[in-house]
Design a protein around this motif. Structure first.
Motif, PDB file in Angstrom:
ATOM      1  N   HIS A 222      47.092 -18.516 115.464  1.00 11.73           N
ATOM      2  CA  HIS A 222      45.699 -18.163 115.189  1.00 11.73           C
ATOM      3  C   HIS A 222      45.523 -17.498 113.836  1.00 11.73           C
ATOM      4  CE1 HIS A 222      47.253 -14.236 116.431  1.00 11.73           C
ATOM      5  NE2 HIS A 222      46.228 -13.717 115.788  1.00 11.73           N
ATOM      6  N   ASP A 223      46.625 -17.140 113.158  1.00  3.39           N
ATOM      7  CA  ASP A 223      46.556 -16.409 111.897  1.00  3.39           C
ATOM      8  C   ASP A 223      47.395 -17.146 110.855  1.00  3.39           C
ATOM      9  OD1 ASP A 223      46.464 -14.627 109.804  1.00  3.39           O
ATOM     10  OD2 ASP A 223      46.855 -12.853 111.027  1.00  3.39           O
ATOM     11  N   LYS A 225      48.321 -16.172 108.032  1.00  2.00           N
ATOM     12  CA  LYS A 225      49.303 -15.310 107.379  1.00  2.00           C
ATOM     13  C   LYS A 225      50.662 -15.394 108.066  1.00  2.00           C
ATOM     14  CE  LYS A 225      45.875 -11.905 105.818  1.00  2.00           C
ATOM     15  NZ  LYS A 225      45.433 -10.485 105.916  1.00  2.00           N
ATOM     16  N   HIS A 226      50.666 -15.636 109.354  1.00  2.00           N
ATOM     17  CA  HIS A 226      51.926 -15.711 110.092  1.00  2.00           C
ATOM     18  C   HIS A 226      52.761 -16.917 109.684  1.00  2.00           C
ATOM     19  CE1 HIS A 226      49.996 -13.250 113.602  1.00  2.00           C
ATOM     20  NE2 HIS A 226      50.234 -12.526 112.516  1.00  2.00           N
ATOM     21  N   LYS A 239      41.257 -17.435 117.241  1.00  2.00           N
ATOM     22  CA  LYS A 239      41.815 -16.250 117.898  1.00  2.00           C
ATOM     23  C   LYS A 239      41.114 -16.047 119.234  1.00  2.00           C
ATOM     24  CE  LYS A 239      42.280 -11.276 117.056  1.00  2.00           C
ATOM     25  NZ  LYS A 239      42.018 -10.188 116.066  1.00  2.00           N
TER      26      LYS A 239
END
Length: 356
Positions: A222-223, A225-226, A239
Motif C-alpha cells: 500500500h506504500d 516507499k516500501h 491503504k
C-alpha cells in the motif's frame, strides 16, 4: 603552483617561539624603571651591581626553544596518524553497529528454489494495512481486522504462486496475526523487519535479496516507499483502515491469475498497465486488454477464477482441475501448491491434510 599543506605543528612553531621570547623580554629589568627606583630608594643595590642578562644567553634560549619546537613538529605527525587510525577504527565500529540494524539480516532472504521448480512465480504481500489493519483503544486494547477477502485471496493465489509475506513489523507482532490469518499454511515464507533496509526513516524491501528471478516476482503493497528500490515489480493497492466494502484484493485476482495462465515472461511489463492510476481503473483497463487479446488469438475471454465467459471449459487453463489430462488430487494441476507440497520447500511443515 600547488603547495603541500604545512603540518600543524610547524605552523604553530613560530607562535610558540614568539610567546616564549615575549615572556623573556617581559621579565627583563627595565632601565628607566631601575633609574626611577634608584632615585626614590637610595638604600637599594646600585644598578652597577645588578648584571642584566646577557644577550647571548637570550639568544641561546631562543635557539633552544626553536629546536624544541622543530623537534615537536617532527614527532607530532606519527602521533596524529595514530590518533586518526584510532578514530577510523571507532567510526568503522559504529558504522558496523548501525548496519546491523539498517541492513537486511542476510544476503539470501529465501532458500534456493528446488531443482526443477524454477518456473515458480513469487507473490510478495505486505501485512499491515494491506492484509490486516490494527487499532488500539483504552477500552478494548489492540484489535486486528482482516481485509475483506484476505483468506480467500491467499487460498486461491497459493494455487499459482509461492506466497511470501514481507512486513516491516517485528516477528513477535506478525507471527500471531499470520497464524490466525493463515491456519492452512498457504503462505510459504515470512519475512520481517530484520530483513528490510532502513533508509531515511523507512523500512524498504529489497527484492533483489529474495533469491528469486525478479522477472517472476510481484509485490503487493500500500506504500510505494516500501518498494522504492524495485517499483516496477509492485502493484499498489489502497491503504486499508477497516472499510468493510473494500474489494481490492479480489479485484487483483484476474491480473495475478492472468500472469500464470498466459505464462508471462516478465511480470514487470505485464503489470505496468496498473502503474500510476487508481487500482479499479487499472484493473478494468487490464481486463479489457486481456479479453481483446484472447479473442484476437482465437480463444475465449477468461473471467474471474478462470471460468470461460460462455461457461464452457477452458482446456488451456493451467489451474483448472482435469486440465492436461491430469486428475484432481486436491490441488489444481500445475499449481504451485500441488507441486511444492511435500517437497520440503516451505519454511514450516505443511498441515497433515495437505501432505501427499
Amino acid at each position: 603552483m600547488h603547495r603541500a599543506p604545512t603540518p600543524r605543528s610547524l605552523r604553530c612553531a613560530p607562535l610558540v617561539i614568539t610567546r616564549i621570547s615575549h615572556s623573556l623580554r617581559h621579565h627583563q629589568p627595565n632601565p628607566s624603571s631601575r633609574a626611577a627606583s634608584t632615585k626614590s630608594t637610595p638604600t637599594r643595590t646600585p644598578p652597577a651591581q645588578q648584571a642584566p642578562p646577557s644577550a647571548w644567553s637570550a639568544r641561546k634560549v631562543l635557539v633552544a626553544t626553536g629546536a624544541l619546537a622543530v623537534a615537536a613538529g617532527a614527532a607530532y605527525p606519527p602521533i596524529r596518524e595514530q590518533a586518526q587510525a584510532t578514530l577510523q577504527d571507532a567510526q568503522h565500529a559504529i558504522r558496523a553497529r548501525i548496519n546491523m540494524f539498517a541492513q537486511p539480516s542476510r544476503e539470501k532472504l529465501l532458500p534456493d528454489v528446488p531443482k526443477g521448480m524454477h518456473s515458480v512465480r513469487t507473490l510478495v504481500i505486505d501485512l499491515e494495512k494491506t492484509l490486516v489493519s490494527s487499532s488500539y483503544t483504552r477500552a478494548s486494547g489492540w484489535r486486528i481486522a482482516k481485509r475483506p477477502g484476505a483468506e480467500a485471496f491467499l487460498a486461491y493465489m497459493a494455487s499459482f504462486y509461492e506466497i511470501v509475506v514481507f512486513t516491516s513489523s517485528l516477528n513477535m507482532y506478525a507471527d500471531p496475526i499470520l497464524d490466525k490469518l493463515d491456519p492452512n499454511m498457504y503462505i510459504s515464507h515470512r519475512l520481517y523487519r530484520a530483513e528490510t533496509h532502513y533508509r531515511n526513516g523507512v523500512h524498504v524491501k529489497d527484492l533483489s535479496r529474495l533469491n528469486r528471478d525478479l522477472s517472476r516476482v510481484i509485490v503487493i503493497d500500500h506504500d510505494e516507499k516500501h518498494v522504492s528500490m524495485q517499483p516496477e515489480n509492485c502493484i499498489l493497492i489502497p491503504k486499508w483502515d477497516g472499510d468493510a466494502s473494500d474489494t481490492s484484493l479480489l479485484d487483483l485476482i484476474p491480473v495475478l491469475e492472468g500472469v500464470v495462465r498466459r505464462d508471462v515472461k516478465d511480470v514487470r511489463n505485464h503489470i505496468g498497465v496498473l502503474r500510476g492510476k487508481p487500482l479499479a481503473e487499472g484493473v478494468a483497463e487490464y481486463r479489457a486488454l486481456a479479453d481483446a487479446q484472447m479473442q484476437a488469438e482465437g480463444g475465449r475471454a477468461i473471467s474471474l477464477f478462470g471460468r470461460a465467459v460462455d461457461g464452457a471449459d477452458d482446456t488451456r487453463a493451467v489451474g483448472r482441475p482435469g486440465a492436461n489430462g491430469e486428475d484432481d488430487d486436491g490441488a489444481a494441476p500445475g499449481a504451485v501448491w500441488g507441486r511444492l507440497s511435500g517437497s520440503g520447500f516451505f519454511s514450516r511443515p505443511a498441515p497433515a491434510a495437505d501432505k501427499r
